[in-house]
Design an enzyme around this catalytic site. Structure first.
Site, PDB file in Angstrom:
ATOM      1  CB  VAL A  45     -51.804 107.614  53.921  1.00 35.03           C
ATOM      2  CG1 VAL A  45     -50.768 107.346  54.984  1.00 35.03           C
ATOM      3  CG2 VAL A  45     -53.064 108.220  54.534  1.00 35.03           C
ATOM      4  CG  HIS A  82     -43.863 122.163  81.857  1.00 37.54           C
ATOM      5  ND1 HIS A  82     -44.301 122.779  80.712  1.00 37.54           N
ATOM      6  CD2 HIS A  82     -42.777 122.859  82.292  1.00 37.54           C
ATOM      7  CE1 HIS A  82     -43.525 123.828  80.464  1.00 37.54           C
ATOM      8  NE2 HIS A  82     -42.590 123.897  81.410  1.00 37.54           N
ATOM      9  CB  ALA A 127     -52.018 113.624  47.010  1.00 38.15           C
ATOM     10  N   GLY A 147     -54.134 103.703  45.839  1.00 38.38           N
ATOM     11  CA  GLY A 147     -54.966 102.981  46.795  1.00 38.38           C
ATOM     12  C   GLY A 147     -54.746 101.487  46.676  1.00 38.38           C
ATOM     13  NE  ARG A 148     -52.239  97.624  50.292  1.00 35.83           N
ATOM     14  CZ  ARG A 148     -51.230  96.959  49.710  1.00 35.83           C
ATOM     15  NH1 ARG A 148     -50.357  97.603  48.962  1.00 35.83           N
ATOM     16  NH2 ARG A 148     -51.088  95.659  49.885  1.00 35.83           N
TER      17      ARG A 148
HETATM   18  C1  LIG Z   1     -46.259 101.617  51.645  1.00 34.89           C
HETATM   19  C2  LIG Z   1     -47.291 101.287  52.682  1.00 34.89           C
HETATM   20  C3  LIG Z   1     -47.239 101.891  53.918  1.00 34.89           C
HETATM   21  C4  LIG Z   1     -48.183 101.590  54.891  1.00 34.89           C
HETATM   22  N1  LIG Z   1     -48.088 102.213  56.098  1.00 34.89           N
HETATM   23  C5  LIG Z   1     -48.995 101.924  57.056  1.00 34.89           C
HETATM   24  C6  LIG Z   1     -48.888 102.511  58.342  1.00 34.89           C
HETATM   25  O1  LIG Z   1     -47.970 103.294  58.613  1.00 34.89           O
HETATM   26  N2  LIG Z   1     -49.813 102.183  59.273  1.00 34.89           N
HETATM   27  C7  LIG Z   1     -50.841 101.319  58.997  1.00 34.89           C
HETATM   28  O2  LIG Z   1     -51.663 101.075  59.890  1.00 34.89           O
HETATM   29  N3  LIG Z   1     -50.965 100.758  57.785  1.00 34.89           N
HETATM   30  C8  LIG Z   1     -50.065 101.023  56.820  1.00 34.89           C
HETATM   31  N4  LIG Z   1     -50.178 100.415  55.599  1.00 34.89           N
HETATM   32  C9  LIG Z   1     -51.312  99.489  55.383  1.00 34.89           C
HETATM   33  C10 LIG Z   1     -51.015  98.126  56.023  1.00 34.89           C
HETATM   34  O3  LIG Z   1     -49.841  97.600  55.462  1.00 34.89           O
HETATM   35  C11 LIG Z   1     -52.198  97.203  55.812  1.00 34.89           C
HETATM   36  O4  LIG Z   1     -53.358  97.794  56.315  1.00 34.89           O
HETATM   37  C12 LIG Z   1     -51.965  95.868  56.520  1.00 34.89           C
HETATM   38  O5  LIG Z   1     -50.797  95.242  56.073  1.00 34.89           O
HETATM   39  C13 LIG Z   1     -53.164  94.945  56.327  1.00 34.89           C
HETATM   40  O6  LIG Z   1     -52.955  93.787  57.059  1.00 34.89           O
HETATM   41  P1  LIG Z   1     -53.616  92.401  56.614  1.00 34.89           P
HETATM   42  O7  LIG Z   1     -53.068  91.386  57.546  1.00 34.89           O
HETATM   43  O8  LIG Z   1     -55.058  92.555  56.471  1.00 34.89           O
HETATM   44  O9  LIG Z   1     -53.068  92.118  55.133  1.00 34.89           O
HETATM   45  P2  LIG Z   1     -51.545  91.967  54.519  1.00 34.89           P
HETATM   46  O10 LIG Z   1     -50.612  92.704  55.355  1.00 34.89           O
HETATM   47  O11 LIG Z   1     -51.714  92.279  53.119  1.00 34.89           O
HETATM   48  O12 LIG Z   1     -51.256  90.429  54.760  1.00 34.89           O
HETATM   49  C14 LIG Z   1     -51.947  89.420  54.105  1.00 34.89           C
HETATM   50  C15 LIG Z   1     -51.046  88.204  54.013  1.00 34.89           C
HETATM   51  O13 LIG Z   1     -51.807  87.112  53.567  1.00 34.89           O
HETATM   52  C16 LIG Z   1     -51.082  86.385  52.589  1.00 34.89           C
HETATM   53  N5  LIG Z   1     -52.062  85.669  51.768  1.00 34.89           N
HETATM   54  C17 LIG Z   1     -53.039  86.208  50.989  1.00 34.89           C
HETATM   55  N6  LIG Z   1     -53.794  85.229  50.451  1.00 34.89           N
HETATM   56  C18 LIG Z   1     -53.262  84.068  50.891  1.00 34.89           C
HETATM   57  C19 LIG Z   1     -53.597  82.703  50.682  1.00 34.89           C
HETATM   58  N7  LIG Z   1     -54.650  82.355  49.941  1.00 34.89           N
HETATM   59  N8  LIG Z   1     -52.832  81.754  51.260  1.00 34.89           N
HETATM   60  C20 LIG Z   1     -51.788  82.089  52.048  1.00 34.89           C
HETATM   61  N9  LIG Z   1     -51.431  83.362  52.286  1.00 34.89           N
HETATM   62  C21 LIG Z   1     -52.170  84.325  51.711  1.00 34.89           C
HETATM   63  C22 LIG Z   1     -50.309  87.464  51.862  1.00 34.89           C
HETATM   64  O14 LIG Z   1     -49.190  86.902  51.185  1.00 34.89           O
HETATM   65  C23 LIG Z   1     -49.901  88.357  53.025  1.00 34.89           C
HETATM   66  O15 LIG Z   1     -48.701  87.925  53.598  1.00 34.89           O
HETATM   67  C24 LIG Z   1     -49.225 100.667  54.615  1.00 34.89           C
HETATM   68  C25 LIG Z   1     -49.283 100.046  53.373  1.00 34.89           C
HETATM   69  C26 LIG Z   1     -48.324 100.333  52.420  1.00 34.89           C
HETATM   70  C27 LIG Z   1     -48.408  99.642  51.098  1.00 34.89           C
END
Ligand SMILES: Cc1cc2nc3c(=O)[nH]c(=O)nc-3n(C[C@H](O)[C@H](O)[C@H](O)COP(=O)(O)OP(=O)(O)OC[C@H]3O[C@@H](n4cnc5c(N)ncnc54)[C@H](O)[C@@H]3O)c2cc1C
Length: 475
Positions: A191, A451, A189, A278-279
């Site tokens: 986000v 307002h 439960a 979670g992630r």
């Molecule tokens: C269902 C869902 C809903 C969400 N809703 C929200 C929201 O409303 N608001 C919010 O702020 N957050 C939300 N999140 C969280 C948000 O998606 C993440 O916090 C965000 O995407 C993290 O960004 P990032 O760039 O760190 O990683 P990611 O978005 O995971 O991007 C990492 C990228 O790196 C690539 N990669 C990894 N390793 C390698 C490698 N060795 N070589 C080349 N490419 C590579 C991956 O393929 C990916 O494309 C949500 C997540 C989910 C699952």
């Protein structure tokens, strides 16, 4: 093409792609490597957020909310519909179009900023070399003055529960359902679990949410969490707290989910199971030998307050490092790092990262909860304003929820603002700005709010801190 860059960013999600764009704006030569592949085999920048997270979930939340409102709320406005129906296929098509448009936009932005986009796998080697293996199998070794690791995160698996990509899915799978499951279980439960549960519940799924913790939304202010629980219950989300899942098995009559709660062992039979517990950071095959980059005990890349890893010229941002796993947190880190690399000022204020839950009503906050302020031993004052007393909210038929401002009793500095109600995710921006500028509640009190707007609830809650609210009695 040159094999030497000032900056190489590994990962093109919301942390990596802004880092690359800002580096380009700063006149540095930059490449961004991303390996994301969609289910149809196509590549896309934007990471989890654009392809399988923030954007597709908000598209479906919007569509399902419109259906729900048409069904339950239009009549009160005097809008009569002769039957309301929905088409999951059309919703999914719209969602896919929005995702495509967003991810294609990144490539256009890269072009404008002079960023070299490379699709394939990147691996950091010693000496800031990067091994790049293209999706076509080609292999090259690139050299960078600075490397930014932005490899993101992946869904956390649950012991005893195996994904089959159809009946038992993670959050990405749950965004791709082609029909509404009659019986749905969401594990978690948090986000993501609440948002996905809301989508399918609004479209008619009997939805049970199993949460291991004894409390709903423990990270939120307790008053907000209590109000949220009341609304979720009214919407028919069956949230069972203290329910620890031990396994799930696919049988003929559905997915059997085993869990224990205060009453002992339980089994729930559903058509679809979503695991959203979670992630965890994703760093698979990211680091070669001798890079000097260190992972902590939970698998996050270790960084200091400015996202520097222990290795010279190697930085890490976004979900793969400590802090909330949020797209906007990663974006600010990416941009700050690109500015620091260019010798400019770069900084992330971790105290003013807003949290938003896109349920109905929306939930948003910034700063400390009342419980945290109390535990810190600080003397404080609070002011609240219910949306039921807001003219705009009433006109919108959206009077549920409230805004609460917490300020230091002595200095009047705002310590936290917590909102549950219409457009809370938008309203919180004012709160973030106020806290970023170390505003007092009096600063907000003396700021004119148009307002009738929902933002008047923030104004009135600030006034209520000093018992000077106009539109509600002060107690
Ligand atoms: C269902 C869902 C809903 C969400 N809703 C929200 C929201 O409303 N608001 C919010 O702020 N957050 C939300 N999140 C969280 C948000 O998606 C993440 O916090 C965000 O995407 C993290 O960004 P990032 O760039 O760190 O990683 P990611 O978005 O995971 O991007 C990492 C990228 O790196 C690539 N990669 C990894 N390793 C390698 C490698 N060795 N070589 C080349 N490419 C590579 C991956 O393929 C990916 O494309 C949500 C997540 C989910 C699952």
């Amino acid at each position: 093409m040159s094999e030497n860059f000032d900056v190489i960013v590994i990962g093109g999600g919301p942390a990596g792609y802004p880092a690359a764009i800002r580096a380009g704006q700063n006149k540095l030569s930059v490449a961004c490597i991303d390996e994301w592949k969609n289910r149809d085999g196509s590549t896309a920048f934007g990471g989890t957020c654009l392809n399988a997270g923030c954007i597709p979930s908000k598209a479906l939340l919007e569509s399902s909310e419109l259906y729900h409102r048409a069904l339950h709320e239009f009549a009160v406005h005097g809008v009569k519909l002769d039957g309301v129906a929905f088409d999951v296929g059309a919703m999914q098509k719209r969602k896919a179009g929005i995702v495509r448009q967003s991810t294609a936009g990144i490539l256009a932005l890269f072009k404008g900023a002079g960023v070299t986009a490379l699709t394939g796998h990147g691996r950091l080697l010693a000496g800031r070399k990067v091994e790049f293996i293209g999706h076509d199998g080609s292999k090259r070794t690139l050299q960078a003055k600075h490397v930014v690791l932005a490899s993101g995160s992946e869904p956390m698996p649950l012991r005893g529960v195996t994904f089959d990509g159809d009946r038992i899915v993670d959050s990405w799978g749950a965004l791709d359902f082609t029909e509404v499951p009659k019986r749905l279980c969401v594990i978690g439960a948090g986000v993501i679990g609440l948002e996905l549960g809301s989508v399918w519940r609004r479209l008619g799924a009997e939805t049970v949410v199993l949460e291991a913790l004894p409390q709903l939304l423990p990270m939120a202010d307790a008053q907000l969490a209590k109000e949220a629980a009341r609304h979720f219950k009214k919407q028919g989300l069956d949230i069972r707290l203290g329910a620890k899942v031990s396994g799930a098995a696919i049988e003929k009559d559905g997915v059997h989910v085993s869990y224990t709660d205060g009453q002992g062992a339980q089994t729930l039979v559903v058509d679809r199971l979503i695991v959203a517990i979670g992630r965890r950071p994703f760093t698979k095959d990211l680091l070669g030998d001798g890079t000097g980059v260190v992972l902590d005990e939970r698998g996050f890349i270790q960084v200091d307050d400015h996202c520097r890893t222990g290795a010279e010229g190697v930085w890490a941002v976004g979900d793969c490092v400590r802090g909330p796993m949020l797209a906007h947190k990663g974006k600010e880190e990416g941009v700050a790092v690109a500015d620091l690399i260019a010798g400019q000022y770069g900084h992330v204020n971790y105290k003013t990262i807003p949290s938003v839950i896109y349920t109905a009503p929306e939930i948003a906050w910034v700063g400390q909860t009342e419980e945290q302020v109390k535990a810190a031993g600080r003397t404080y004052k609070t002011g609240s304003f219910p949306f039921a007393a807001s003219g705009r909210a009433r006109a919108m038929e959206a009077g549920a929820g409230f805004c609460k401002v917490i300020a230091d009793a002595g200095s009047d500095e705002i310590l936290g603002i917590h909102i549950i109600g219409p457009m809370a995710g938008e309203l919180i921006a004012e709160a973030v700005l106020a806290m970023e500028y170390s505003a007092s509640s009096e600063d907000l009190q003396r700021t004119i709010h148009a307002h009738p707007t929902l933002s008047e609830a923030v104004h009135e809650a600030a006034l209520a801190v000093d018992k000077r609210a106009i539109d509600i009695p002060n107690r």
